[in-house]
Design a protein around this motif. Structure first.
Motif, short mmCIF file in Angstrom:
data_model
loop_
_atom_site.label_atom_id
_atom_site.label_comp_id
_atom_site.label_asym_id
_atom_site.label_seq_id
_atom_site.Cartn_x
_atom_site.Cartn_y
_atom_site.Cartn_z
N UNK A 337 -57.10 -36.46 69.66
CA UNK A 337 -57.16 -36.01 68.27
C UNK A 337 -56.09 -34.96 68.00
N UNK A 338 -55.95 -34.00 68.91
CA UNK A 338 -55.00 -32.90 68.68
C UNK A 338 -53.56 -33.37 68.77
N UNK A 339 -53.29 -34.36 69.62
CA UNK A 339 -51.92 -34.82 69.81
C UNK A 339 -51.51 -35.90 68.81
N UNK A 340 -52.51 -36.54 68.21
CA UNK A 340 -52.21 -37.63 67.29
C UNK A 340 -51.97 -38.96 67.97
N UNK A 341 -52.24 -39.03 69.28
CA UNK A 341 -52.07 -40.28 70.03
C UNK A 341 -53.43 -40.92 70.26
N UNK A 388 -43.89 -30.35 68.21
CA UNK A 388 -45.13 -31.13 68.31
C UNK A 388 -46.11 -30.46 69.25
N UNK A 389 -45.61 -29.89 70.34
CA UNK A 389 -46.49 -29.20 71.30
C UNK A 389 -47.10 -27.96 70.67
N UNK A 390 -46.31 -27.22 69.90
CA UNK A 390 -46.83 -26.03 69.21
C UNK A 390 -48.03 -26.39 68.33
N UNK A 391 -47.87 -27.47 67.57
CA UNK A 391 -48.97 -27.91 66.69
C UNK A 391 -50.16 -28.37 67.52
N UNK A 392 -49.89 -29.14 68.56
CA UNK A 392 -50.95 -29.68 69.42
C UNK A 392 -51.82 -28.57 70.02
N UNK A 395 -54.13 -26.97 67.42
CA UNK A 395 -55.19 -27.91 67.03
C UNK A 395 -56.24 -28.03 68.14
N UNK A 396 -55.77 -28.10 69.38
CA UNK A 396 -56.70 -28.26 70.50
C UNK A 396 -57.61 -27.05 70.63
#
Length: 404
Positions: A337-341, A388-392, A395-396
């Protein structure tokens, strides 16, 4: 050696880069400036991270190795105690020797949306992203802790992660979940192969090459063992356990280096070779080692010893357990969910994740960049992957340990 809590009384080393780094890119610029090739100490870098955290109100434990030149770092944001989420990364790197770099490997260089430096993708980029989110974590209402693990010697034998687990066992300060930020293109990796690496030494008896009956040729004996390894690779490919998602989907073995002898007209009295197994979950590398030892003892050593040699000696260089997160685990769902994958992956390379899993911490691999960019001259990570990692990470944390 006992853990040390970095305090105001112990400032960062005078020669360290500035602590005035806020963004992921700025922090990565500082991290790659330390040459933490595995053969070197890493204490200057660990001290810098500890000082950077302290400046933001977070105390970090520095956990030195026996010699004191290398250390792990463990920091906790939020309430202390067991449970919570760990973000884990190693800061040792492979050498740059013999590689043709376009610029200084230890100075971050940006070109065409890529950041180049040794360790940029493997894996100081993830460590920089984790540190950059610390100020945001301090502002969140965390109901469970966020742990930061920074380790040494992952590229050698994972001694740092092993020592860190022993520390967590001793203190009881163990998270429930862990994300190891090895480069995966931000795709969740729920399983990887285990790895057992081995050095095999063969001792024969020297003599003149014109009279082979008066010696025991160590290279010949080693070669017969190497041929057995090649046969075992064929057997594993033909008959081995299959696990879908791995490439290849079976365990592998190979010999990577071999040496021996002094001069052509002397029967070589010594030889050695390095080899490994990479095993899918469900296979046992130690059982494969026993198979090899039994074959050598029955079919190769008798002739060697009859000629005056002493035989084979086996030295385990590194034992890295496989990772296998159970299907449907809540950690995998949260990371997806947090990564969008939506998809999960399996990889053939090893990480520290299996060590944390064996310690009772549910672990997954998910980090910026791709493994093909690692260990290469002009190693790089895309700026977009770090973003993308910063956002992930935020979110996590929000979905697992922060209160709404």
């Amino acid at each position: 050696m006992a853990a040390h809590v970095y305090s105001i009384a112990m400032p960062a080393p005078h020669s360290a880069p500035s602590l005035d780094a806020h963004t992921t890119r700025e922090i990565l610029d500082r991290l790659v400036s330390f040459d933490t090739t595995s053969r070197n100490p890493n204490r200057d870098l660990i001290d810098w991270i500890a000082a950077w955290l302290l400046q933001r109100g977070v105390e970090a434990e520095i956990l030195p190795d026996a010699g004191g030149g290398k250390a792990n770092l463990h920091a906790v944001i939020g309430p202390r105690g067991p449970g919570g989420l760990a973000l884990s990364g190693h800061v040792d790197t492979v050498p740059v020797d013999g590689q043709a770099w376009s610029s200084d490997p230890f100075t971050l260089r940006e070109a065409n949306g890529r950041l180049h430096a040794r360790g940029a993708v493997d894996m100081k980029g993830f460590v920089a992203s984790a540190l950059a989110c610390v100020p945001d974590l301090l502002e969140r209402r965390l109901h469970r802790p966020v742990h930061l693990f920074v380790t040494y010697d992952e590229e050698v034998n994972c001694a740092g992660a092993t020592a860190l687990v022993a520390h967590l066992d001793a203190t009881g300060d163990k998270p429930d979940w862990c994300v190891v930020g090895e480069p995966s293109g931000m795709k969740p990796i729920v399983a990887h192969k285990g790895r057992l690496s081995l050095r095999v030494r063969v001792r024969g008896k020297a003599g003149h090459s014109s009279q082979p009956e008066f010696g025991a040729n160590a290279i010949h004996a080693a070669a017969r063992a190497v041929a057995r390894v090649a046969d075992e690779q064929d057997r594993l490919a033909r008959e081995g356990v299959r696990v879908d998602g791995f490439d290849p989907p079976f365990s592998t073995t190979h010999v990577g280096t071999i040496s021996g002898g002094a001069i052509l007209n002397i029967i070589p009295e010594s030889a050695e070779f390095d080899m490994e197994w990479r095993t899918v979950p469900g296979d046992d590398a130690l059982a494969e080692l026993t198979r090899l030892q039994d074959h050598v003892a029955r079919h190769i050593e008798p002739a060697l010893k009859a000629g005056g040699g002493s035989g084979f000696v086996y030295e385990i260089l590194n034992e890295l357990p496989p990772l296998s997160l159970p299907p449907g685990h809540a950690l995998a769902q949260s990371v997806r969910h947090a990564s969008g994958h939506n998809a999960e992956g399996r990889v053939s390379y090893g990480t520290e994740a299996g060590i944390y899993q064996n310690a009772g911490i549910a672990t997954i691999v998910c980090g910026p960049g791709h493994i093909a960019q690692a260990h290469q001259p002009d190693e790089w990570i895309a700026v977009s992957e770090l973003e993308a990692c910063d956002v992930f990470l935020r979110r996590l944390v929000d979905s697992t340990v922060a209160r709404a």
